[in-house]
Each structure stands twice: as C-alpha cells, then as structure tokens.
Design a protein around this motif. Sequence first.
Motif, short mmCIF file in Angstrom:
data_model
loop_
_atom_site.label_atom_id
_atom_site.label_comp_id
_atom_site.label_asym_id
_atom_site.label_seq_id
_atom_site.Cartn_x
_atom_site.Cartn_y
_atom_site.Cartn_z
N VAL A 94 -26.08 64.97 42.82
CA VAL A 94 -25.94 63.58 42.39
C VAL A 94 -27.16 62.78 42.85
O VAL A 94 -27.72 61.97 42.10
CB VAL A 94 -24.65 62.95 42.96
CG1 VAL A 94 -24.59 61.47 42.61
CG2 VAL A 94 -23.43 63.67 42.43
N ILE A 95 -27.60 63.01 44.08
CA ILE A 95 -28.77 62.32 44.62
C ILE A 95 -30.02 62.66 43.81
O ILE A 95 -30.80 61.78 43.44
CB ILE A 95 -28.96 62.66 46.11
CG1 ILE A 95 -27.86 62.01 46.94
CG2 ILE A 95 -30.34 62.20 46.60
CD1 ILE A 95 -27.80 62.47 48.39
N GLN A 97 -30.23 63.66 40.74
CA GLN A 97 -30.13 63.11 39.39
C GLN A 97 -30.49 61.62 39.36
O GLN A 97 -30.83 61.08 38.31
CB GLN A 97 -28.72 63.32 38.83
CG GLN A 97 -28.42 64.77 38.48
CD GLN A 97 -26.94 65.02 38.27
OE1 GLN A 97 -26.13 64.09 38.25
NE2 GLN A 97 -26.56 66.28 38.11
N ASN A 98 -30.41 60.97 40.52
CA ASN A 98 -30.69 59.53 40.59
C ASN A 98 -31.84 59.22 41.55
O ASN A 98 -31.95 58.11 42.07
CB ASN A 98 -29.43 58.78 41.05
CG ASN A 98 -28.28 58.92 40.07
OD1 ASN A 98 -28.18 58.18 39.11
ND2 ASN A 98 -27.42 59.89 40.32
N PHE A 99 -32.71 60.22 41.77
CA PHE A 99 -33.73 60.09 42.80
C PHE A 99 -34.98 59.35 42.34
O PHE A 99 -35.56 58.56 43.08
CB PHE A 99 -34.12 61.48 43.32
CG PHE A 99 -34.88 61.45 44.61
CD1 PHE A 99 -34.23 61.20 45.81
CD2 PHE A 99 -36.26 61.64 44.63
CE1 PHE A 99 -34.93 61.16 47.01
CE2 PHE A 99 -36.97 61.60 45.82
CZ PHE A 99 -36.30 61.36 47.01
N ASN A 102 -34.84 55.62 42.58
CA ASN A 102 -34.14 55.18 43.81
C ASN A 102 -32.73 54.66 43.55
O ASN A 102 -32.16 53.95 44.39
CB ASN A 102 -34.95 54.09 44.53
CG ASN A 102 -36.23 54.65 45.15
OD1 ASN A 102 -36.28 55.81 45.55
ND2 ASN A 102 -37.26 53.82 45.23
N TYR A 104 -30.14 56.26 43.72
CA TYR A 104 -29.22 56.90 44.67
C TYR A 104 -28.94 56.02 45.89
O TYR A 104 -27.89 56.16 46.53
CB TYR A 104 -29.80 58.24 45.13
CG TYR A 104 -30.97 58.11 46.08
CD1 TYR A 104 -30.78 58.12 47.46
CD2 TYR A 104 -32.27 57.96 45.60
CE1 TYR A 104 -31.85 57.99 48.33
CE2 TYR A 104 -33.34 57.83 46.46
CZ TYR A 104 -33.14 57.85 47.82
OH TYR A 104 -34.19 57.71 48.68
N MET A 107 -25.84 54.24 45.85
CA MET A 107 -24.69 55.14 45.73
C MET A 107 -24.27 55.73 47.07
O MET A 107 -23.21 56.35 47.17
CB MET A 107 -25.03 56.28 44.76
CG MET A 107 -25.40 55.83 43.37
SD MET A 107 -25.98 57.21 42.35
CE MET A 107 -24.47 58.14 42.16
N LEU A 111 -20.94 57.82 47.92
CA LEU A 111 -21.06 59.26 48.15
C LEU A 111 -20.50 59.66 49.51
O LEU A 111 -19.89 60.72 49.67
CB LEU A 111 -22.53 59.69 48.04
CG LEU A 111 -23.14 59.61 46.63
CD1 LEU A 111 -24.62 59.96 46.67
CD2 LEU A 111 -22.41 60.52 45.66
#
Length: 369
Positions: A94-95, A97-99, A102, A104, A107, A111
């Motif tokens: 998940v991190i 995919q959204n890195f 930024n 993540y 989130m 998380l």
Amino acid sequence: MPIGLVLMRWDIKVSTEILAKYPEELIISDETLMQIYAAHEYTGEPGMISLLVGPLNIASYYTGREKPLYIILLLNLDEDADAFEGGLSDISRVIFQNFEDNAYLDMIPFLFQRLSTYPNLNEEQSLAITYLDSVNRLIINRLREEGVITKSELKIWLKDKYREGFFDVDAILMELIKKDIIKETSVKGMPSELIFLINDLFMIRRPPIKLLKNPIERGLPERFVEEYDIAIRNFYQKYRPSDEDNIKILDEVIADPQIYEILKLLRISIVTKNVLEKLRKKGVDDIDGGLKKLWDNQMIHVFQDTKGNEYYALLSDFYTSLIYPKYMLNIIIHQYGVKSKSEAVLIEYLNVLDDNYRSTKLVSEIEEE
C-alpha cells in the motif's frame, strides 16, 4: 495493541532517516534504528525480522535493495511479532503504491490501525485484505483461469505484470496457503513446485434478511416497515454484481476497522444516532464519516420521523467466503483434452481437490453436529 509505527530508510549521508511515524510523539532512538538496520543487513534478505531492544519488542519489515524501506512496528512485550508479518507485508505494498507523490504520509494513521487489528481479524476481514492486495488478485485471477502453475513461472509472470514496487512472492504465497486459498506441492519431473487453487473467493451483496424478518423487533418504527421493504426491493432490482463494486466495498467498509464496527451493529439492529454514538467506546471516532461511506456505497437507508429522529437501517449487506472451485473440473478436462498441462500435473490437481473437498466436508459435518 501495538505502540506505534515507524517508516525508515537508509541514507548514506545521514544514516537512518525517519520518513514517517505514528503517533507523532513516538520516540525511538538512533541507536535502536541502527540496530534494526544492522539486523536486516545481517540477514541480507527482504522480509520481516523480530528483535528485542531493551524494553522494546520490534517487528521490522524490509522491502529489499531495489526499493529499500524499513517498516517498523513497535509492540508491547507480550505481543507476538510473527502475528503481524502478513499485515506488514500488506501495508508495504500500500505504501509503495502511494509513494511517488507522498500520498502514503496521510495514510499512516489508518495503516497503523489496520495493522494493529491484523492478528484479530475475523475471516471476512482477513479475506477482504487478501483480495484488496493487487498482487494477490493477480495470482488468484491467474489460477482461476488455469488452476495450477509452476512456482517458477508464477514468479517470472508476476515480475512482468506487477511493476508498482517490491513484493516478496514467497511471503505472499505463504499467506495464501495459510488462508486455504492455494496449496503448494511437488510433482516428479516438474522443474519447480506447483501452486494449486484449492478455494476461490465468493463475494456479493445480499439483502439484510434477519432485519427484514422482524424489522420492528430490530428497532424500526412500524410506520417505516413498508418503506423499508420497498427500498430494499428497488435496490436489488437495479443491482448488478461486479468485481469493481466488490473491491470498493472491501476497501471502504470491510477493511476499515471503524466502519466495520458500524456495519456489525447495523447487521443486527436498526438504530438511532444515539445508539451509534456508543461505538466510540470501541474506537469509532468518526461516526458521521462512517455513515457517509456506508451511504455512498448504498449500504444503508435512513428514515426520519416527525420529531426529527433518524433511524439507520441496512439496505444491502455484503457476503464474503471461500468456496470450493467446482468449475475447475471443467478446466482440468479441457486442459487434458488440449494437452496444455501434463497428465501427472492434472492427476495431482484432482487429488489435491479431492483431499480439500473431503476435509472441507468433514469440517462442515462436525460443525453441524
């Protein structure tokens, strides 16, 4: 419950660097971070390690040299670090995919909450998190088409298909094995182990039958009973199951611990806002936000009486379970006919399916008794 979450990376110039942490007041020393880094360097492999550093019980997940990140979960001394391995692997993707942008960072609190509940998830929540993972879906969908694939071929195929970041194939497969979705075995003459689909995931919306049978006893004023019945009928006349709809509900409802608490209450009762407010004791901080998500996903209907009292009732529930893949027998017959799989592999698959069917049937009979 875990103490906190730290996201760290290694920088040659500044040594260890904390990218994010939750809660903000969490304190972890540079020395401890260096010990975590050194422990991962010693193993040289991506994945999770657990260690005790003074009073700290630590589970740390390293994503590998290609995109090196360290996801560090600080635990209480009586908590089992191994119980969080699957959850750490899940949030690592998940991190990633959204890195890039930024995203993540916002989130991290969510998380952490999701990770904290991981060891205590029920089957519905566990399957939701499994299917939400894009790598898991790739594996499951490939196996839905073929039933069986060699582990070596699967690894090559995944690296070609999934380019969004790090993933540990062995750890992913182990989680799917633990959840009785796949089985790994060997067949003489094959170049690597075989991965078999032994249970598929079934997901669909369903009417709130228990509420419909006795809506008044469940808390709905009598004047709204007919309206409730009509609202549900109207919804299901238009409802068309889709994977997109399933994933949206899994993501926004089932896998969200706070909204799932609201859903659990609404599955057994038709309630007012005052009753919902009691869920704050269970950690549901944003009641209004949770209700909005359920409304946006067409899962609740709201009634209002002449005094302005609102009653929240489930419009559509959601069902998730493992099912025995009977359809796979037709695929095996087809593969035998066109010789796309070796006879030894197909025979082994039939044996695996038979063993799984017998064990599943036995468990069902025991539960019925």
